[in-house]
Design a protein around this motif. Structure first.
Motif, PDB file in Angstrom:
ATOM      1  N   GLY A  70       0.823  -1.208   0.000  1.00 14.48           N
ATOM      2  CA  GLY A  70       0.000   0.000   0.000  1.00 14.48           C
ATOM      3  C   GLY A  70       0.854   1.255   0.000  1.00 14.48           C
ATOM      4  O   GLY A  70       0.588   2.210  -0.741  1.00 14.48           O
ATOM      5  N   ASN A  71       1.905   1.260   0.818  1.00 17.91           N
ATOM      6  CA  ASN A  71       2.815   2.399   0.835  1.00 17.91           C
ATOM      7  C   ASN A  71       3.559   2.544  -0.485  1.00 17.91           C
ATOM      8  O   ASN A  71       3.802   3.659  -0.948  1.00 17.91           O
ATOM      9  N   PHE A  72       3.905   1.415  -1.085  1.00 20.92           N
ATOM     10  CA  PHE A  72       4.598   1.449  -2.370  1.00 20.92           C
ATOM     11  C   PHE A  72       3.696   2.033  -3.458  1.00 20.92           C
ATOM     12  O   PHE A  72       4.148   2.826  -4.299  1.00 20.92           O
ATOM     13  N   SER A  73       2.415   1.670  -3.436  1.00 19.59           N
ATOM     14  CA  SER A  73       1.481   2.208  -4.417  1.00 19.59           C
ATOM     15  C   SER A  73       1.304   3.710  -4.242  1.00 19.59           C
ATOM     16  O   SER A  73       1.249   4.469  -5.220  1.00 19.59           O
ATOM     17  N   PHE A  74       1.220   4.160  -2.987  1.00 16.98           N
ATOM     18  CA  PHE A  74       1.123   5.601  -2.720  1.00 16.98           C
ATOM     19  C   PHE A  74       2.374   6.325  -3.220  1.00 16.98           C
ATOM     20  O   PHE A  74       2.294   7.400  -3.820  1.00 16.98           O
ATOM     21  N   LEU A  75       3.537   5.712  -2.982  1.00 15.68           N
ATOM     22  CA  LEU A  75       4.789   6.291  -3.449  1.00 15.68           C
ATOM     23  C   LEU A  75       4.806   6.404  -4.968  1.00 15.68           C
ATOM     24  O   LEU A  75       5.256   7.416  -5.528  1.00 15.68           O
ATOM     25  N   GLU A  76       4.312   5.368  -5.663  1.00 19.20           N
ATOM     26  CA  GLU A  76       4.285   5.400  -7.130  1.00 19.20           C
ATOM     27  C   GLU A  76       3.389   6.523  -7.649  1.00 19.20           C
ATOM     28  O   GLU A  76       3.697   7.155  -8.666  1.00 19.20           O
ATOM     29  N   MET A  77       2.268   6.760  -6.966  1.00 18.48           N
ATOM     30  CA  MET A  77       1.381   7.851  -7.366  1.00 18.48           C
ATOM     31  C   MET A  77       2.094   9.203  -7.235  1.00 18.48           C
ATOM     32  O   MET A  77       1.970  10.076  -8.105  1.00 18.48           O
ATOM     33  N   CYS A  78       2.838   9.375  -6.136  1.00 19.46           N
ATOM     34  CA  CYS A  78       3.588  10.623  -5.951  1.00 19.46           C
ATOM     35  C   CYS A  78       4.701  10.736  -6.983  1.00 19.46           C
ATOM     36  O   CYS A  78       4.936  11.814  -7.557  1.00 19.46           O
ATOM     37  N   CYS A 109      12.324  16.458  -5.856  1.00 23.81           N
ATOM     38  CA  CYS A 109      11.217  15.528  -5.618  1.00 23.81           C
ATOM     39  C   CYS A 109      11.482  14.176  -6.272  1.00 23.81           C
ATOM     40  O   CYS A 109      11.223  13.123  -5.668  1.00 23.81           O
ATOM     41  N   VAL A 110      12.014  14.195  -7.495  1.00 21.60           N
ATOM     42  CA  VAL A 110      12.279  12.946  -8.211  1.00 21.60           C
ATOM     43  C   VAL A 110      13.322  12.112  -7.480  1.00 21.60           C
ATOM     44  O   VAL A 110      13.145  10.898  -7.273  1.00 21.60           O
ATOM     45  N   VAL A 111      14.437  12.733  -7.068  1.00 23.76           N
ATOM     46  CA  VAL A 111      15.507  11.958  -6.436  1.00 23.76           C
ATOM     47  C   VAL A 111      15.111  11.498  -5.034  1.00 23.76           C
ATOM     48  O   VAL A 111      15.474  10.390  -4.612  1.00 23.76           O
ATOM     49  N   VAL A 112      14.352  12.321  -4.302  1.00 22.25           N
ATOM     50  CA  VAL A 112      13.910  11.906  -2.960  1.00 22.25           C
ATOM     51  C   VAL A 112      12.947  10.726  -3.058  1.00 22.25           C
ATOM     52  O   VAL A 112      13.083   9.723  -2.342  1.00 22.25           O
ATOM     53  N   LEU A 113      11.978  10.816  -3.961  1.00 22.12           N
ATOM     54  CA  LEU A 113      11.026   9.718  -4.129  1.00 22.12           C
ATOM     55  C   LEU A 113      11.707   8.484  -4.716  1.00 22.12           C
ATOM     56  O   LEU A 113      11.371   7.348  -4.351  1.00 22.12           O
ATOM     57  N   GLY A 114      12.669   8.691  -5.628  1.00 22.13           N
ATOM     58  CA  GLY A 114      13.409   7.561  -6.177  1.00 22.13           C
ATOM     59  C   GLY A 114      14.233   6.858  -5.109  1.00 22.13           C
ATOM     60  O   GLY A 114      14.279   5.626  -5.051  1.00 22.13           O
ATOM     61  N   GLY A 115      14.903   7.637  -4.249  1.00 21.36           N
ATOM     62  CA  GLY A 115      15.659   7.043  -3.147  1.00 21.36           C
ATOM     63  C   GLY A 115      14.753   6.301  -2.178  1.00 21.36           C
ATOM     64  O   GLY A 115      15.097   5.212  -1.693  1.00 21.36           O
ATOM     65  N   THR A 116      13.582   6.875  -1.907  1.00 17.74           N
ATOM     66  CA  THR A 116      12.616   6.205  -1.033  1.00 17.74           C
ATOM     67  C   THR A 116      12.156   4.887  -1.638  1.00 17.74           C
ATOM     68  O   THR A 116      12.002   3.881  -0.934  1.00 17.74           O
ATOM     69  N   GLU A 117      11.950   4.872  -2.959  1.00 18.82           N
ATOM     70  CA  GLU A 117      11.523   3.640  -3.624  1.00 18.82           C
ATOM     71  C   GLU A 117      12.590   2.560  -3.525  1.00 18.82           C
ATOM     72  O   GLU A 117      12.275   1.384  -3.296  1.00 18.82           O
TER      73      GLU A 117
END
Length: 313
Positions: A70-78, A109-117
């Motif tokens: 669920g968290n991964f799906s939310f992350l993908e949306m962001c 935003c891209v690198v922060v979300l990419g690192g989180t993924e």
């Protein structure tokens, strides 16, 4: 003849905005590309939003594995929302200018979300490792408190490092060409436009990639090495098939995301790699978020059953 030397940056006009070329080399396909990426964006939001919804409302999916999903799906949306809306606006208006501040914000935003993924994919592999290799200890090791702490750690660990990296990149002087051969403000094409010596900044980029991309990837490889070893020792073929089925979806997502990201950021660069970087970036910024719901739903009976319950309701 001596090669023509670049004039000092002080003698040139410093850039205040950039131009995202995205797919400007295909002028007759702009309308088609807009329609295609609009469908992809809506499909990505609907698919991942549905996965997020069913993991929250269905009691059968309130387990650590689906909490991470669920968290991964939310992350993908962001993640997809940091690039596609801007690209759609560029395709629709044909105005591709982006300010330096907006470009820095998008990159951050891209690198922060990419690192989180990257970190979240590693945590998901650890969850599968504990479930298969230490099933008796699984409820203790992966209790709700630990899962929340792991997800929170994924979201905040890379933020100061990646914000600092973005600040370092945009502290470089930009006073030459302002044309970015990409559909978003990614690190490689921005560094190509920087004026002067970028050696230390590039070394910092490599170091961050080793810490936030390569290290989690190695953790995933170790986890799945132990998982496969454990599965092969199972006596029942039914148990082996069930264990493999719970891991295969995650492996497909890992391959799509990490394969393209590692090639993009860690391979040697040359002057003509812009087109290749653009294609590879499509995989980890758009293709993976698009196919994530399909990969997990089509290969997971629990998700399919939860979807049926939601539709009937």
């Amino acid at each position: 003849m001596k090669p023509q030397e670049k004039p000092p940056c002080e003698n040139l006009t410093k850039l205040m905005d950039f131009v995202l070329l995205d797919f400007a080399e295909l002028p007759h396909l702009q309308g088609l590309l807009f329609a295609l990426f609009l469908v992809i964006y809506i499909s990505t939001l609907l698919g991942n939003g549905t996965i997020l919804l069913i993991t929250k409302v269905d009691p059968a999916l309130r387990t650590p594995m689906y909490f991470f999903l669920g968290n991964f799906s939310f992350l993908e949306m962001c993640y997809v929302s940091t690039t596609l809306p801007r690209m759609l606006a560029n395709l629709w208006t044909q105005r591709r200018t982006i300010s330096l501040v907006a470009c820095a914000t998008q990159m951050c935003c891209v690198v922060v979300l990419g690192g989180t993924e990257c970190l979240l994919l590693a945590m998901m592999s650890y969850d599968r490792y504990v479930a298969i290799c230490s099933p008796l200890h699984y409820p203790l090791l992966m209790n709700p408190r630990v899962c929340v702490q792991m997800v929170a750690g994924c979201w905040v660990t890379g933020v100061p490092v990646l914000v600092g990296l973005t600040f370092q990149i945009f502290s470089l002087p930009f006073c030459g060409s302002n044309l970015i051969n990409h559909f978003f403000c990614d690190i490689p094409p921005i560094l190509k436009l920087a004026f002067g010596d970028t050696f230390w900044t590039e070394m910092m980029v490599y170091l961050v990639n080793v810490l936030l991309v390569t290290a989690p990837f190695l953790l995933i490889l170790v986890s799945y090495g132990k998982i496969i070893s454990t599965i092969l020792r199972l006596s029942s073929s039914t148990s082996r098939a069930k264990a493999f089925s719970t891991c295969s979806s995650h492996l497909v997502v890992v391959t799509l995301f990490y394969g393209s990201a590692i090639i993009t950021y860690l391979r040697p660069k040359n002057q003509d790699s812009g087109g290749t970087d653009k294609v590879l970036s499509l995989f980890y910024t758009i293709v993976t978020p698009l196919f994530n719901p399909l990969i997990y739903s089509l290969r997971n009976k629990d998700v399919i059953m939860a979807l049926r319950k939601l539709l009937f309701k």
